[in-house]
Design an enzyme around this catalytic site. Sequence first.
Site, short mmCIF file in Angstrom:
data_model
loop_
_atom_site.label_atom_id
_atom_site.label_comp_id
_atom_site.label_asym_id
_atom_site.label_seq_id
_atom_site.Cartn_x
_atom_site.Cartn_y
_atom_site.Cartn_z
N CYS A 63 0.85 -1.19 0.00
CA CYS A 63 0.00 0.00 0.00
C CYS A 63 0.89 1.24 0.00
CB CYS A 63 -0.89 0.00 1.24
SG CYS A 63 -1.91 1.49 1.39
N CYS A 66 0.28 3.24 3.61
CA CYS A 66 0.75 2.75 4.90
C CYS A 66 1.86 1.71 4.82
CB CYS A 66 -0.41 2.20 5.72
SG CYS A 66 -1.09 0.65 5.10
N CYS A 112 -7.21 -1.17 1.23
CA CYS A 112 -6.22 -1.65 2.19
C CYS A 112 -6.94 -1.76 3.53
CB CYS A 112 -5.06 -0.66 2.27
SG CYS A 112 -3.89 -1.03 3.59
N CYS A 115 -5.39 0.89 6.31
CA CYS A 115 -5.60 2.36 6.29
C CYS A 115 -6.79 2.79 5.45
CB CYS A 115 -4.34 3.06 5.81
SG CYS A 115 -4.00 2.84 4.05
N CYS A 135 -8.37 -5.86 -9.70
CA CYS A 135 -7.98 -4.84 -10.67
C CYS A 135 -7.58 -3.60 -9.87
CB CYS A 135 -9.17 -4.56 -11.59
SG CYS A 135 -8.81 -3.49 -12.97
#
Length: 146
Positions: A63, A66, A112, A115, A135
């Site tokens: 991510c 984070c 995510c 976060c 995707c």
Amino acid sequence: MSDPTSNPASACGVDSGLSRDSREEVWRQKLTPEQFRITRQGGTERAFTGQYWNHKGTGTYHCVCCGAPLFDSTTKFESGTGWPSFWDGVNPAAISTHVDTSHGMVRTEIRCASCEAHLGHVFGDGPAPTGQRYCVNSASLEFKAG
């Protein structure tokens, strides 16, 4: 569906005790304008423009907000869509799903789990063994070789 900027995890460097406007400002300072638009406002990059849509490196995609690990390169496949596509995440708990009714259709948004950054969408037209196609917007990812 909840607003992705409303409750990002404090572990991501954004204090959850801050007001929504203050958290948004911290995210704006931490991310590029494109990363902010996609991850914190639920945007989408144009197909075939992101840095990872045709990326072939070996490693893990994290991510961008984070740093949580999300996808392994061994699950990446060429979907022909112009976005990085994966048939599975690194851990079932790493990615959360939410109903997305924007743009006059019903889709499954992926975020995510750490976060709440918007990553993209998941569809049931992927390859074996899962049949899933995550995707993902390149701007929501950071690749770490290894």
